[in-house]
Enzyme design. Structure first.
Site, PDB file in Angstrom:
ATOM      1  N   ALA A  15       0.566  -1.205  -0.171  1.00 40.89           N
ATOM      2  CA  ALA A  15       0.268   0.570  -0.107  1.00 40.89           C
ATOM      3  C   ALA A  15       0.774   1.248  -0.163  1.00 40.89           C
ATOM      4  O   ALA A  15       0.707   1.917  -0.725  1.00 40.89           O
ATOM      5  CB  ALA A  15      -1.388   0.103   1.191  1.00 40.89           C
ATOM      6  N   VAL A  49       1.601 -11.659   1.894  1.00 40.12           N
ATOM      7  CA  VAL A  49       0.772 -12.059   0.823  1.00 40.12           C
ATOM      8  C   VAL A  49       0.607 -11.231   0.039  1.00 40.12           C
ATOM      9  O   VAL A  49       0.420  -9.829   0.110  1.00 40.12           O
ATOM     10  CB  VAL A  49      -0.626 -12.460   1.902  1.00 40.12           C
ATOM     11  CG1 VAL A  49       0.234 -13.790   1.958  1.00 40.12           C
ATOM     12  CG2 VAL A  49      -0.610 -12.101   3.265  1.00 40.12           C
ATOM     13  N   LYS A  80      -0.890 -13.991 -14.590  1.00 39.20           N
ATOM     14  CA  LYS A  80      -2.796 -14.617 -14.406  1.00 39.20           C
ATOM     15  C   LYS A  80      -3.913 -13.849 -15.729  1.00 39.20           C
ATOM     16  O   LYS A  80      -3.843 -12.833 -15.899  1.00 39.20           O
ATOM     17  CB  LYS A  80      -2.871 -13.616 -12.800  1.00 39.20           C
ATOM     18  CG  LYS A  80      -4.411 -14.474 -13.071  1.00 39.20           C
ATOM     19  CD  LYS A  80      -4.602 -13.365 -11.094  1.00 39.20           C
ATOM     20  CE  LYS A  80      -5.745 -13.256 -10.395  1.00 39.20           C
ATOM     21  NZ  LYS A  80      -5.935 -13.288  -9.780  1.00 39.20           N
ATOM     22  N   VAL A 184       7.500   4.475  14.010  1.00 37.75           N
ATOM     23  CA  VAL A 184       7.296   5.374  14.139  1.00 37.75           C
ATOM     24  C   VAL A 184       6.358   5.422  15.835  1.00 37.75           C
ATOM     25  O   VAL A 184       5.833   3.748  16.410  1.00 37.75           O
ATOM     26  CB  VAL A 184       5.222   5.941  13.401  1.00 37.75           C
ATOM     27  CG1 VAL A 184       4.421   7.008  14.002  1.00 37.75           C
ATOM     28  CG2 VAL A 184       6.013   6.360  12.078  1.00 37.75           C
ATOM     29  N   THR A 347      -8.839  -8.520  -4.337  1.00 34.90           N
ATOM     30  CA  THR A 347      -9.089  -7.325  -4.891  1.00 34.90           C
ATOM     31  C   THR A 347      -8.086  -6.091  -3.839  1.00 34.90           C
ATOM     32  O   THR A 347      -8.751  -4.737  -3.753  1.00 34.90           O
ATOM     33  CB  THR A 347     -10.748  -6.944  -4.531  1.00 34.90           C
ATOM     34  OG1 THR A 347     -11.238  -7.732  -3.704  1.00 34.90           O
ATOM     35  CG2 THR A 347     -11.643  -7.643  -5.538  1.00 34.90           C
TER      36      THR A 347
HETATM   37  C1  LIG Z   1      -4.197 -13.592   3.908  1.00 39.63           C
HETATM   38  C2  LIG Z   1      -4.203 -12.768   2.744  1.00 39.63           C
HETATM   39  C3  LIG Z   1      -4.199 -13.337   1.770  1.00 39.63           C
HETATM   40  C4  LIG Z   1      -4.566 -12.081   0.336  1.00 39.63           C
HETATM   41  N1  LIG Z   1      -4.428 -12.005  -0.752  1.00 39.63           N
HETATM   42  C5  LIG Z   1      -4.132 -10.824  -1.379  1.00 39.63           C
HETATM   43  C6  LIG Z   1      -3.901 -11.512  -2.625  1.00 39.63           C
HETATM   44  O1  LIG Z   1      -3.617 -12.124  -3.070  1.00 39.63           O
HETATM   45  N2  LIG Z   1      -4.270 -10.535  -3.876  1.00 39.63           N
HETATM   46  C7  LIG Z   1      -4.295  -9.222  -3.379  1.00 39.63           C
HETATM   47  O2  LIG Z   1      -4.695  -8.070  -4.031  1.00 39.63           O
HETATM   48  N3  LIG Z   1      -4.515  -8.791  -1.722  1.00 39.63           N
HETATM   49  C8  LIG Z   1      -4.570  -9.570  -1.426  1.00 39.63           C
HETATM   50  N4  LIG Z   1      -4.102  -9.352   0.419  1.00 39.63           N
HETATM   51  C9  LIG Z   1      -4.623  -7.683   0.662  1.00 39.63           C
HETATM   52  C10 LIG Z   1      -3.039  -7.762   1.023  1.00 39.63           C
HETATM   53  O3  LIG Z   1      -1.826  -8.836   1.066  1.00 39.63           O
HETATM   54  C11 LIG Z   1      -2.456  -6.285   1.213  1.00 39.63           C
HETATM   55  O4  LIG Z   1      -3.030  -5.678   0.520  1.00 39.63           O
HETATM   56  C12 LIG Z   1      -1.608  -5.428   0.137  1.00 39.63           C
HETATM   57  O5  LIG Z   1      -0.141  -6.415   0.763  1.00 39.63           O
HETATM   58  C13 LIG Z   1      -1.997  -4.183   1.655  1.00 39.63           C
HETATM   59  O6  LIG Z   1      -0.804  -4.424   2.647  1.00 39.63           O
HETATM   60  P1  LIG Z   1      -0.475  -2.884   3.522  1.00 39.63           P
HETATM   61  O7  LIG Z   1       0.561  -2.200   2.762  1.00 39.63           O
HETATM   62  O8  LIG Z   1      -1.645  -2.479   4.078  1.00 39.63           O
HETATM   63  O9  LIG Z   1       0.318  -3.880   4.557  1.00 39.63           O
HETATM   64  P2  LIG Z   1       1.644  -4.484   4.923  1.00 39.63           P
HETATM   65  O10 LIG Z   1       1.968  -5.546   4.433  1.00 39.63           O
HETATM   66  O11 LIG Z   1       1.163  -4.889   6.305  1.00 39.63           O
HETATM   67  O12 LIG Z   1       2.393  -3.236   5.627  1.00 39.63           O
HETATM   68  C14 LIG Z   1       2.572  -2.453   6.925  1.00 39.63           C
HETATM   69  C15 LIG Z   1       3.273  -1.612   6.758  1.00 39.63           C
HETATM   70  O13 LIG Z   1       3.457  -0.813   8.452  1.00 39.63           O
HETATM   71  C16 LIG Z   1       4.678  -0.724   8.532  1.00 39.63           C
HETATM   72  N5  LIG Z   1       4.757  -0.320  10.083  1.00 39.63           N
HETATM   73  C17 LIG Z   1       3.136  -1.182  10.712  1.00 39.63           C
HETATM   74  N6  LIG Z   1       3.597  -0.083  12.087  1.00 39.63           N
HETATM   75  C18 LIG Z   1       3.980   0.945  12.141  1.00 39.63           C
HETATM   76  C19 LIG Z   1       4.886   1.592  12.923  1.00 39.63           C
HETATM   77  N7  LIG Z   1       4.326   2.731  14.249  1.00 39.63           N
HETATM   78  N8  LIG Z   1       5.683   2.103  12.281  1.00 39.63           N
HETATM   79  C20 LIG Z   1       6.314   2.390  11.319  1.00 39.63           C
HETATM   80  N9  LIG Z   1       5.630   1.718  10.508  1.00 39.63           N
HETATM   81  C21 LIG Z   1       5.065   1.065  10.148  1.00 39.63           C
HETATM   82  C22 LIG Z   1       5.100  -1.699   8.268  1.00 39.63           C
HETATM   83  O14 LIG Z   1       6.163  -1.626   8.828  1.00 39.63           O
HETATM   84  C23 LIG Z   1       4.951  -2.235   6.578  1.00 39.63           C
HETATM   85  O15 LIG Z   1       5.256  -1.986   6.276  1.00 39.63           O
HETATM   86  C24 LIG Z   1      -4.296 -10.791   0.505  1.00 39.63           C
HETATM   87  C25 LIG Z   1      -4.527 -10.360   2.374  1.00 39.63           C
HETATM   88  C26 LIG Z   1      -4.079 -11.581   3.461  1.00 39.63           C
HETATM   89  C27 LIG Z   1      -4.313 -11.178   5.015  1.00 39.63           C
END
Ligand SMILES: Cc1cc2nc3c(=O)[nH]c(=O)nc-3n(C[C@H](O)[C@H](O)[C@H](O)COP(=O)(O)OP(=O)(O)OC[C@H]3O[C@@H](n4cnc5c(N)ncnc54)[C@H](O)[C@@H]3O)c2cc1C
Length: 506
Positions: A15, A49, A80, A184, A347
């Site tokens: 994200a 993931v 895909k 943070v 998604t």
């Molecule tokens: C089981 C599962 C399967 C999935 N499969 C798919 C799929 O096949 N296709 C798809 O499109 N989506 C899928 N998703 C969703 C996808 O994984 C997420 O939308 C995507 O990885 C984005 O994650 P994120 O960046 O929001 O969170 P994360 O990857 O968790 O990143 C969070 C970030 O925040 C940072 N952070 C947290 N707290 C702090 C802090 N206090 N200080 C500084 N940094 C901090 C962490 O270090 C990390 O860098 C899946 C999700 C799950 C749970």
């Protein structure tokens, strides 16, 4: 207040880095309009993931201006072209595809009605799309020698989630995004509730005009600091856990990389199988109301077979739902911090792309931001509602009754009202273009038809003219393109091996 131009993204998962890369290319293309900084923790890992995508990802990568070949090399990506659903309707039902491609249709689309009036001896998807056949044959959706992102057939990618975030990080930093690795620990707010700065363990104080919360399920800014509402979808989507493994290619699929995602329904949820160039990602998404974590891991290993011995299995908890006000004050939640719908139709990354694009379109350069945030929140809310219905449909149309889980998901109270309304209407007319007003939607009536007919949805008696009960007609263009594909499209593994300059999938 000065014009908003300093953006701080907190979190460096998919994200954070999709948002940084997209925003940097969209807003700083000709001249620098925003100063983007991203801070991420080294000790708090990414979710790791999120490896299957939908075709919109290609437009995002193109907008960011990266080479597809380089992207594929750096992220171990494969193509895909569909999702294959096995055992969803009934165990051993032969499965069905939700492909990305569909033959061009006339304004009045009779394909669904024609199929319903036939003896249905050929799956619906095979009568309107070439991609079920290409998937079965293990063919690449792209021809050898075609240009980056170029193909007459829509496609997306499977890719390594960690490498994807790292790749976007490297590109973004080279192009001017400031990057800090630090935890943070505190958030400072003004009297009106706006966030003014985040403080880090390493002593930094990072100020900005707009903060983007990409901290994953922690939702540090949006959830913990601003305490924004969360709408829980648990009533309609029962799965709230996953156990995931990275499985090397061995004797399992020698020389093959499947050009589609497989979603196999198991006893209390479903298993994903995503083939990358050098390994597969597999995982079991299940409901903790019905299955323990240990049982889920045992089932996943049993389904995979002996080759998972000694491989690590990661256990993940999640809450399905969304924040109806992802943009609150001067903070926008993008990614898991803003919501999550289970990954059955891949998604998660789409919602991130969509939020990043929509935020750039509504970027608050001026002092008055409320109209922009209001519209952004409405648009994101519609996306979540749309996807909730679409995923809900996969469960509630099942005829499985082998476990409590499958009996439960079919109950009336497990179906959203808006999906029930769609079903009620579609009993009287197969889905068509004009059933949807929302031009921003991801899933068209065509996608709905793939799932409905794959799950044996029936229209009411007498709604269609009597059929002749003959096998469905496969139009000449579908037949011809499948035949041409057999000689002109490379095998998926061969295309990838050639692109990467090394043998993959074995
Ligand atoms: C089981 C599962 C399967 C999935 N499969 C798919 C799929 O096949 N296709 C798809 O499109 N989506 C899928 N998703 C969703 C996808 O994984 C997420 O939308 C995507 O990885 C984005 O994650 P994120 O960046 O929001 O969170 P994360 O990857 O968790 O990143 C969070 C970030 O925040 C940072 N952070 C947290 N707290 C702090 C802090 N206090 N200080 C500084 N940094 C901090 C962490 O270090 C990390 O860098 C899946 C999700 C799950 C749970």
């Amino acid at each position: 207040m000065s014009a908003i131009k300093k953006v701080l993204i907190v979190g460096g998962g998919s994200a954070g880095w999709i948002t940084a890369a997209y925003m940097n290319s969209a807003l700083n293309g000709r001249k620098t309009m925003v100063e983007i900084t991203l801070v991420e923790s080294a000790s708090i890992g990414r979710i790791g993931v999120g490896e299957a995508t939908v075709p919109t990802i290609r437009q995002v990568l193109q907008s960011v201006g990266i080479s597809e070949t380089e992207f594929m090399k750096k992220t171990d990506a494969s193509f895909k072209q569909a999702i294959r659903f096995d055992d969803w309707h009934r165990i051993g039902d032969g499965g069905y595809y939700h492909p990305f491609q569909r033959r061009p249709m006339a304004r009045i689309d009779r394909a669904g009605a024609d199929w319903l009036m036939s003896d249905r001896s050929v799956p619906y998807a095979e009568t309107v799309s070439v991609q079920p056949a290409f998937s079965d044959l293990g063919l690449s959706p792209r021809m050898g020698g075609s240009k980056d992102f170029g193909s007459p057939f829509p496609y997306a990618y499977h890719m390594d989630a960690e490498k994807f975030a790292d790749y976007l990080r490297d590109i973004s930093v080279t192009r001017g995004v400031a990057h800090y690795i630090d935890d943070v620990t505190d958030i400072e707010q003004a009297e009106n509730g706006d966030i003014t700065a985040v403080k880090t363990k390493g002593g930094l104080s990072l100020e900005a005009d707009l903060f983007i919360d990409c901290t994953g399920f922690a939702s540090l800014l949006s959830g913990k600091t601003l305490d924004t509402d969360f709408t829980d979808y648990g009533q309609w989507l029962l799965c709230d856990r996953a156990v995931a493994m990275r499985v090397p290619y061995d004797a399992y699929y020698p020389g093959e990389v499947k050009p589609y995602t497989t979603a196999t329904a198991l006893s209390h949820g479903w298993k994903w199988d995503i083939g990358l160039t050098d390994r597969r990602g597999v995982g079991y998404v299940y409901s903790s109301q019905f299955l323990s974590d240990d049982e889920a891991e045992t089932q996943l290993r049993a389904h995979e077979g002996a080759h998972t011995e000694g491989l690590e299995a990661r256990r993940l908890k999640f809450r399905v739902g969304m924040r109806p006000q992802p943009w609150t004050k001067n903070c926008v939640a993008i990614g898991l911090s803003g919501g999550f719908i289970e990954p059955l139709e891949s998604t998660g990354l789409y919602l991130i792309e969509f939020a990043a694009i929509t935020l750039c379109e509504h970027f608050p350069f001026g002092e008055i931001t409320e109209p922009l945030s209001k519209r952004f929140n409405e648009i994101m809310g519609s996306r979540y509602s749309e996807i909730l219905d679409f995923i809900n449909m996969h469960y509630c149309l099942t005829k499985r009754d082998d476990t409590d889980f499958w009996r439960e998901v079919q109950k009336d109270e497990r179906i959203t009202d808006s999906l029930k309304a769609k079903f009620d209407f579609w009993r009287f007319k197969p889905p068509s273009h004009s059933d949807f007003d929302d031009q921003l939607r991801l899933f068209s009536h065509q996608s709905y038809e793939y799932i409905l007919y794959g799950m044996d949805f029936q229209v009411a008696d007498g709604v269609l003219p009597p059929g002749d009960n003959a096998p469905p007609l496969i139009p000449a263009d579908v037949r011809n393109i499948v035949e041409a594909g057999k000689t002109r499209l490379p095998r998926h593994a061969d295309f990838l091996s050639q692109t990467l300059g090394r043998r993959v999938g074995a």
